[in-house]
Scaffold this motif. Structure first.
Motif, PDB file in Angstrom:
ATOM      1  N   ILE A   1      33.670  41.157  34.054  1.00  0.00           N
ATOM      2  CA  ILE A   1      34.175  42.064  35.086  1.00  0.00           C
ATOM      3  C   ILE A   1      35.011  43.165  34.463  1.00  0.00           C
ATOM      4  O   ILE A   1      34.846  44.353  34.766  1.00  0.00           O
ATOM      5  N   LYS A   2      35.910  42.787  33.564  1.00  0.00           N
ATOM      6  CA  LYS A   2      36.793  43.775  32.935  1.00  0.00           C
ATOM      7  C   LYS A   2      36.000  44.804  32.138  1.00  0.00           C
ATOM      8  O   LYS A   2      36.302  46.002  32.168  1.00  0.00           O
ATOM      9  N   ALA A   3      34.978  44.350  31.433  1.00  0.00           N
ATOM     10  CA  ALA A   3      34.170  45.263  30.622  1.00  0.00           C
ATOM     11  C   ALA A   3      33.381  46.236  31.493  1.00  0.00           C
ATOM     12  O   ALA A   3      33.159  47.394  31.097  1.00  0.00           O
ATOM     13  N   ASN A   4      32.966  45.792  32.686  1.00  0.00           N
ATOM     14  CA  ASN A   4      32.187  46.648  33.580  1.00  0.00           C
ATOM     15  C   ASN A   4      33.055  47.525  34.467  1.00  0.00           C
ATOM     16  O   ASN A   4      32.645  48.628  34.837  1.00  0.00           O
ATOM     17  N   ASP A   5      34.236  47.028  34.840  1.00  0.00           N
ATOM     18  CA  ASP A   5      35.083  47.749  35.791  1.00  0.00           C
ATOM     19  C   ASP A   5      36.533  47.349  35.542  1.00  0.00           C
ATOM     20  O   ASP A   5      37.025  46.369  36.105  1.00  0.00           O
ATOM     21  N   LEU A   6      37.223  48.111  34.702  1.00  0.00           N
ATOM     22  CA  LEU A   6      38.599  47.780  34.334  1.00  0.00           C
ATOM     23  C   LEU A   6      39.512  47.793  35.555  1.00  0.00           C
ATOM     24  O   LEU A   6      40.452  47.000  35.645  1.00  0.00           O
ATOM     25  N   GLU A   7      39.234  48.666  36.515  1.00  0.00           N
ATOM     26  CA  GLU A   7      40.081  48.744  37.714  1.00  0.00           C
ATOM     27  C   GLU A   7      40.030  47.440  38.502  1.00  0.00           C
ATOM     28  O   GLU A   7      41.054  46.944  38.980  1.00  0.00           O
ATOM     29  N   THR A   8      38.831  46.857  38.634  1.00  0.00           N
ATOM     30  CA  THR A   8      38.717  45.564  39.324  1.00  0.00           C
ATOM     31  C   THR A   8      39.399  44.468  38.517  1.00  0.00           C
ATOM     32  O   THR A   8      40.045  43.577  39.075  1.00  0.00           O
ATOM     33  N   GLY A   9      39.268  44.530  37.188  1.00  0.00           N
ATOM     34  CA  GLY A   9      39.968  43.566  36.347  1.00  0.00           C
ATOM     35  C   GLY A   9      41.475  43.636  36.547  1.00  0.00           C
ATOM     36  O   GLY A   9      42.152  42.607  36.659  1.00  0.00           O
ATOM     37  N   LEU A  10      42.018  44.848  36.622  1.00  0.00           N
ATOM     38  CA  LEU A  10      43.451  45.018  36.850  1.00  0.00           C
ATOM     39  C   LEU A  10      43.836  44.521  38.240  1.00  0.00           C
ATOM     40  O   LEU A  10      44.903  43.919  38.417  1.00  0.00           O
ATOM     41  N   ASP A  11      42.966  44.752  39.223  1.00  0.00           N
ATOM     42  CA  ASP A  11      43.244  44.280  40.576  1.00  0.00           C
ATOM     43  C   ASP A  11      43.345  42.754  40.614  1.00  0.00           C
ATOM     44  O   ASP A  11      44.224  42.184  41.275  1.00  0.00           O
ATOM     45  N   TRP A  12      42.449  42.076  39.893  1.00  0.00           N
ATOM     46  CA  TRP A  12      42.540  40.618  39.804  1.00  0.00           C
ATOM     47  C   TRP A  12      43.851  40.192  39.146  1.00  0.00           C
ATOM     48  O   TRP A  12      44.496  39.228  39.579  1.00  0.00           O
ATOM     49  N   ARG A  13      44.236  40.896  38.099  1.00  0.00           N
ATOM     50  CA  ARG A  13      45.492  40.554  37.427  1.00  0.00           C
ATOM     51  C   ARG A  13      46.679  40.678  38.390  1.00  0.00           C
ATOM     52  O   ARG A  13      47.516  39.764  38.492  1.00  0.00           O
ATOM     53  N   LEU A  14      46.767  41.775  39.102  1.00  0.00           N
ATOM     54  CA  LEU A  14      47.938  42.028  39.934  1.00  0.00           C
ATOM     55  C   LEU A  14      47.970  41.147  41.177  1.00  0.00           C
ATOM     56  O   LEU A  14      49.034  40.675  41.595  1.00  0.00           O
ATOM     57  N   LYS A  15      46.818  40.897  41.787  1.00  0.00           N
ATOM     58  CA  LYS A  15      46.809  40.063  42.990  1.00  0.00           C
ATOM     59  C   LYS A  15      47.056  38.594  42.663  1.00  0.00           C
ATOM     60  O   LYS A  15      47.755  37.889  43.407  1.00  0.00           O
ATOM     61  N   THR A  16      46.490  38.103  41.573  1.00  0.00           N
ATOM     62  CA  THR A  16      46.785  36.715  41.190  1.00  0.00           C
ATOM     63  C   THR A  16      48.237  36.587  40.753  1.00  0.00           C
ATOM     64  O   THR A  16      48.889  35.577  41.033  1.00  0.00           O
ATOM     65  N   ARG A  17      48.767  37.599  40.082  1.00  0.00           N
ATOM     66  CA  ARG A  17      50.197  37.595  39.724  1.00  0.00           C
ATOM     67  C   ARG A  17      51.050  37.457  40.976  1.00  0.00           C
ATOM     68  O   ARG A  17      51.998  36.656  41.014  1.00  0.00           O
TER      69      ARG A  17
END
Length: 273
Positions: free
Chosen positions: A223-239
């Motif tokens: 996911i991160k390699a294809n769409d860094l913005e979605t990867g960051l969204d997962w990081r922030l929401k799980t945080r």
């Protein structure tokens, strides 16, 4: 290369062995500086452990840990573990951790602690469900900016895992809510590429349950390699979810593999007082 050689696990002590560990670490994490050999030699001589996994005579994995002390408790800090890319997904990490537990007990340790990225679900399943570790603390941007391929572009958030190697908790753990209807703390949609996207976060509900699930993607690096913005969204929401519920006394006790092709679920368990 012969992948059929028997895998053996043993302690490492000599400068030659620890040089091989440094070289393997450089191969696995090309963008990071490996632990200097003189440092790992000193660690081994002063209560730490370096354990190697071998295919025949070739070093293909290692685990490195050193003594820790927080002013009250002495513990073993499990700093790093690496497996050669050609030998991953063969159960070698679990073998290294089980040998680490054995050797730590022999030295008198009762607790092992380490950090890992909660979005790396292979590590989560090993650390929590298979080994029996628990997480009570979420550390935001634990190591600052990290340039290596696994971490680049995102805050280096980490779970702090505590592994009680003297008690009954250091055993494989079943999901106590398996088969039951359990609240999900993040709503998820699937995008046009088939990747999960986190949406609403549920924090302010007074759940009358003892178990909650936090969905996480099971292919985060893709996911991160294809769409860094979605990867960051997962990081922030799980945080957001983990920091909130851990501050309320919940504990992360397992990672449940889902039947869905793109999600797993962390299991949050309410502490009983």
């Amino acid at each position: 290369m012969d992948l059929l050689e028997p895998i053996t696990i043993r302690m490492l002590h000599t400068a030659e062995e620890l040089t091989a560990v440094r070289d393997l670490e450089s191969l696995i994490w090309a963008d990071e500086d490996p632990v200097p050999v003189n440092h790992s030699i000193a660690v081994v001589k002063n209560g730490g452990l370096v354990i190697g996994a071998f295919s025949g005579v070739r070093l293909i994995g290692f685990q490195y840990s050193f003594p820790g002390f927080d002013g009250t408790t002495i513990y073993l800090c499990s700093h790093s573990m690496g497996i050669h890319p050609d030998f991953q997904k063969m159960g070698i990490g679990e073998k290294l951790k089980l040998r680490q537990r054995e050797e730590a007990r022999n030295k008198g340790y009762r607790l092992i602690v380490w950090t890992y990225d909660p979005l790396e679900t292979v590590n989560g399943y090993l650390n929590l469900s298979k080994l029996g570790g628990v997480c009570t603390e979420y550390i935001e941007n634990c190591y600052g900016e990290m340039p290596d391929v696994l971490n680049a572009g995102l805050p280096s958030d980490r779970f702090l895992v505590e592994w009680d190697i003297a008690g009954e908790t250091s055993k494989p753990r079943e999901d106590s809510a398996k088969g039951e209807e359990v609240p999900l703390l993040i709503q998820v949609e699937v995008d046009a590429q088939g990747f999960p996207v986190p949406k609403a976060v549920l924090l302010d509900h007074e759940w009358n349950v003892n178990v909650l699930y936090v969905p996480v993607p099971n292919q985060f690096q893709t996911i991160k390699a294809n769409d860094l913005e979605t990867g960051l969204d997962w990081r922030l929401k799980t945080r957001e979810v983990f920091t909130y519920y851990l501050s309320k006394g919940w504990t992360v006790t397992a990672l449940r593999k889902s039947n869905l092709p793109y999600l797993h679920h962390y299991v949050l368990t309410k502490k009983h007082t």
